[in-house]
Motif scaffolding. Structure first.
Motif, short mmCIF file in Angstrom:
data_model
loop_
_atom_site.label_atom_id
_atom_site.label_comp_id
_atom_site.label_asym_id
_atom_site.label_seq_id
_atom_site.Cartn_x
_atom_site.Cartn_y
_atom_site.Cartn_z
N SER A 27 -12.95 -17.43 -12.76
CA SER A 27 -12.09 -16.22 -11.96
C SER A 27 -11.58 -15.40 -13.13
CB SER A 27 -10.83 -17.10 -11.54
OG SER A 27 -10.28 -16.14 -10.58
N SER A 28 -10.83 -14.34 -12.76
CA SER A 28 -10.17 -13.40 -13.72
C SER A 28 -8.96 -12.88 -13.28
CB SER A 28 -11.27 -12.45 -14.23
OG SER A 28 -11.35 -11.52 -12.95
N ALA A 29 -8.27 -11.96 -14.08
CA ALA A 29 -7.10 -11.42 -13.69
C ALA A 29 -7.31 -9.99 -13.30
CB ALA A 29 -6.22 -11.44 -14.82
N GLY A 30 -8.36 -9.33 -13.72
CA GLY A 30 -8.56 -8.09 -13.41
C GLY A 30 -8.35 -7.77 -11.76
N LYS A 31 -9.24 -8.49 -10.88
CA LYS A 31 -9.15 -8.01 -9.50
C LYS A 31 -7.90 -8.50 -8.73
CE LYS A 31 -13.38 -6.52 -9.37
NZ LYS A 31 -13.65 -6.72 -10.95
N THR A 32 -7.25 -9.43 -9.18
CA THR A 32 -6.16 -9.85 -8.67
C THR A 32 -4.63 -8.90 -9.01
OG1 THR A 32 -6.62 -12.03 -8.46
CG2 THR A 32 -4.47 -11.92 -8.37
N PHE A 33 -4.70 -8.73 -10.43
CA PHE A 33 -3.43 -7.98 -10.90
C PHE A 33 -3.75 -6.58 -11.09
CE2 PHE A 33 -3.23 -12.34 -12.00
CZ PHE A 33 -2.16 -13.21 -11.08
N SER A 34 -5.07 -6.02 -10.76
CA SER A 34 -5.16 -4.56 -11.03
C SER A 34 -5.05 -4.20 -12.63
CB SER A 34 -4.22 -3.93 -10.14
OG SER A 34 -4.39 -4.10 -8.83
N PHE A 35 -5.48 -5.05 -13.29
CA PHE A 35 -5.74 -4.61 -14.84
C PHE A 35 -7.14 -4.93 -15.18
CE2 PHE A 35 -1.04 -5.83 -14.65
CZ PHE A 35 -0.40 -4.22 -15.11
N THR A 36 -7.93 -4.28 -14.61
CA THR A 36 -9.22 -4.58 -14.84
C THR A 36 -9.86 -4.36 -16.12
OG1 THR A 36 -9.97 -2.21 -14.09
CG2 THR A 36 -9.98 -4.02 -12.52
N GLY A 37 -8.98 -3.28 -17.15
CA GLY A 37 -9.51 -2.91 -18.54
C GLY A 37 -8.97 -4.10 -19.65
N LEU B 38 -2.80 -9.96 -24.34
CA LEU B 38 -2.82 -9.89 -22.88
C LEU B 38 -3.14 -11.24 -22.24
CD1 LEU B 38 -5.70 -7.01 -22.91
CD2 LEU B 38 -3.19 -6.59 -22.83
N GLN B 39 -3.44 -12.20 -22.92
CA GLN B 39 -3.47 -13.66 -22.26
C GLN B 39 -1.93 -13.96 -22.19
OE1 GLN B 39 -5.79 -16.41 -24.50
NE2 GLN B 39 -7.24 -14.79 -25.22
N TYR B 40 -1.09 -13.80 -22.90
CA TYR B 40 0.22 -14.17 -22.67
C TYR B 40 0.92 -13.61 -21.54
CZ TYR B 40 0.48 -16.24 -27.38
OH TYR B 40 0.21 -16.95 -28.48
N ALA B 41 0.29 -12.39 -21.01
CA ALA B 41 0.79 -11.51 -19.84
C ALA B 41 0.31 -12.15 -18.95
CB ALA B 41 0.60 -10.07 -20.14
N VAL B 42 -1.10 -12.41 -18.86
CA VAL B 42 -1.56 -12.82 -17.48
C VAL B 42 -1.20 -14.22 -17.16
CG1 VAL B 42 -4.00 -13.86 -16.79
CG2 VAL B 42 -3.78 -11.62 -18.02
N ALA B 43 -0.69 -15.12 -18.12
CA ALA B 43 -0.01 -16.35 -17.90
C ALA B 43 1.30 -15.96 -17.15
CB ALA B 43 0.51 -17.15 -19.28
N GLU B 44 2.06 -14.94 -17.41
CA GLU B 44 3.16 -14.66 -16.56
C GLU B 44 2.82 -14.34 -15.15
OE1 GLU B 44 6.31 -12.51 -18.19
OE2 GLU B 44 6.00 -13.39 -20.15
N ALA B 45 1.73 -13.43 -15.01
CA ALA B 45 1.18 -13.19 -13.75
C ALA B 45 0.65 -14.20 -12.77
CB ALA B 45 -0.12 -12.08 -14.00
N LEU B 46 0.10 -15.24 -13.55
CA LEU B 46 -0.34 -16.15 -12.58
C LEU B 46 0.72 -16.90 -11.88
CD1 LEU B 46 -3.18 -17.59 -14.65
CD2 LEU B 46 -3.70 -16.45 -12.39
N ARG B 47 1.92 -16.85 -12.61
CA ARG B 47 3.24 -17.68 -12.10
C ARG B 47 3.98 -16.63 -11.14
NH1 ARG B 47 3.16 -19.76 -17.84
NH2 ARG B 47 2.42 -21.70 -17.73
N LEU B 48 3.67 -15.53 -10.75
CA LEU B 48 4.12 -14.69 -9.83
C LEU B 48 4.45 -15.25 -8.49
CD1 LEU B 48 2.59 -11.17 -10.40
CD2 LEU B 48 4.91 -12.00 -11.09
N PRO B 49 5.62 -15.23 -7.81
CA PRO B 49 5.80 -15.98 -6.50
C PRO B 49 4.63 -15.53 -5.42
CG PRO B 49 7.27 -13.98 -6.88
CD PRO B 49 6.45 -14.05 -8.07
N ASP B 50 4.63 -16.26 -4.50
CA ASP B 50 3.67 -16.21 -3.39
C ASP B 50 3.68 -14.83 -2.77
OD1 ASP B 50 2.47 -18.62 -3.96
OD2 ASP B 50 3.40 -19.88 -2.15
N SER B 51 5.01 -14.30 -2.62
CA SER B 51 5.09 -13.17 -1.89
C SER B 51 4.27 -11.98 -2.75
CB SER B 51 6.52 -12.69 -2.18
OG SER B 51 6.88 -12.59 -3.43
N PHE B 52 4.03 -11.99 -4.01
CA PHE B 52 3.23 -11.02 -4.69
C PHE B 52 1.69 -11.10 -4.00
CE2 PHE B 52 -0.44 -10.40 -7.72
CZ PHE B 52 -0.27 -9.12 -7.92
N PHE B 53 1.11 -12.16 -3.87
CA PHE B 53 0.04 -12.33 -3.55
C PHE B 53 -0.36 -12.14 -1.99
CE2 PHE B 53 0.47 -15.39 -7.01
CZ PHE B 53 -0.65 -14.94 -7.90
#
Length: 392
Positions: free
Chosen positions: A234-244, A275-290
């Motif tokens: 899996s990856s962060a690009g598609k879920t969090f809109s930071f594909t770059g 960016l890895q540190y930022a994605v760690a925070e992104a994965l912990r966003l609340p269910d409301s984000f998803f």
């Protein structure tokens, strides 16, 4: 040419410039709306972007991060897998951070294949799959998803028939790009049963796991007997809109992670430390984000799908991803590549021909893919332009 040999390795001779590069360049040259390449036209959550800025300023990850990925991200990945799917992984031995999902797939195939091994993959498939199989010396065996009653379906008998004594691995993608198919629980159970019966490995690309509009995403690793034989990507690009940012990962057994890491370390070694540190925070966003992400993209899917239907396309409304596949034959067209190359001049919109995702090019010839991960006003403008096709 040197010594009478082509410069390009013969395994890659069939692969030229990717269709995405060609069509995106065409969009720029013609000033067209680019619904071809799958990247959003807005950034993801501000708090995630700010997390990357904080990491940069604090010096977190500015030097080489640990080879497997920073501990904070590996922990966040395992928390995500357990919270969403009930899958327990050890962050120290069963997670590997990669330079996007593309590298994850490449490293897995390079690590797990020997020359001559067969790889069964669902056709049409993302273009890097074929290139990665070739680089690993494998032989791809396509199993074609067929359109039926407004959606694409997997023929399980065809899948079973594709497996031979030379098959090493099944390369699975669900939610599926480009068709938007989301494999059902019954279909995944049949894949799992086949893999266990024939002692096959499975690499499963699940980058669109949070972009499911009908049905549900079920990781293949959650089925009996599959955890020890599945590499989940899996990856962060598609879920969090930071594909770059190109932050991806695999979860798998320690043995499989060790094998994939052995190949990955000689590709990029490491990448994207802050960016890895930022994605760690992104994965912990609340269910409301998803939930909000899915609702937004569902509305955009419906907007574009409706507009394409009004323009005269036959539309296969996707159950997942952010792409919609269409059939151009109702418009009196049959060659998707020629259609896409002419479309910018005809109405100022760029799409991608599905034929490039097929070994059986004739089966994909009349199908064209559009991306709806764009701002609503952009999609509305594109729909207006596409309507001109209906009156010609």
């Amino acid at each position: 040419m040197t010594q009478g040999r082509p410069l390009l390795n013969r395994r890659l001779a069939e692969f030229g410039t990717t269709i995405f590069a060609e069509m995106s360049a065409l969009a720029v040259r013609t000033g067209s709306i680019n619904l071809g390449q799958g990247f959003p036209d807005t950034d993801g959550p501000e708090e995630v972007r700010e997390a990357a800025v904080r990491a940069l300023r604090a010096g977190h990850g500015n030097q080489y991060p640990p080879g497997p990925g920073v501990p904070e991200l590996r922990s966040a990945i395992t928390e995500h897998q357990h919270r969403r799917y009930g899958l327990a992984y050890d962050p120290d031995t069963e997670v590997l951070v990669t330079a996007g999902a593309t590298e994850a797939v490449a490293a897995a195939l390079l690590a797990l294949l020997e020359p001559g091994d067969e790889v069964v993959a669902l056709e049409p498939y993302y273009d890097s799959y074929a290139a990665c199989i070739a680089m690993a010396g494998g032989t791809r065996v396509p199993v074609t998803l067929h359109p039926h009653d407004g959606a694409y379906r997997l023929d399980l008998d065809e899948l079973r028939a594709a497996v031979t004594p030379r098959t090493r691995l099944i390369l699975l993608n669900t939610p599926h790009n480009p068709t938007g198919t989301v494999l059902s629980r019954d279909e995944l159970a049949a894949v799992a049963e086949l893999a266990c019966e024939r002692d096959l490995l499975v690499v499963t690309d699940e980058v669109y796991e949070h972009l499911v509009f009908e049905g549900e995403h079920i990781p293949l690793a959650s089925f009996p007997g599959m955890r020890e034989r599945t590499v989940t990507v899996s990856s962060a690009g598609k879920t969090f809109s930071f594909t770059g940012w190109k932050i991806g990962w695999i979860t798998a057994s320690p043995e499989l992670v060790t094998a994939v890491r052995s190949a990955k370390q000689f590709l990029t070694y490491v990448s994207g430390g802050p960016l890895q540190y930022a994605v760690a925070e992104a994965l912990r966003l609340p269910d409301s984000f998803f939930d909000e992400l899915r609702a937004d993209l569902r509305a955009k899917r419906d907007l574009l799908s409706g507009g394409l239907a009004e323009a005269g396309f036959e539309v296969y409304r996707p159950a997942g991803t952010y792409f919609v596949t269409t059939d151009i034959r109702p418009l009196g067209e049959r060659d998707g590549l020629a259609f896409c190359r002419a479309l910018p001049e005809r109405c100022g919109v760029v799409a991608v021909p599905n034929a490039v995702f097929y070994d059986h090019r004739d089966q994909g010839a009349p199908f064209v893919r559009f991306a709806f991960c764009k701002r609503t006003e952009v999609l509305t403008e594109a729909v207006g332009r596409l309507r001109s096709l209906a009156v010609r």
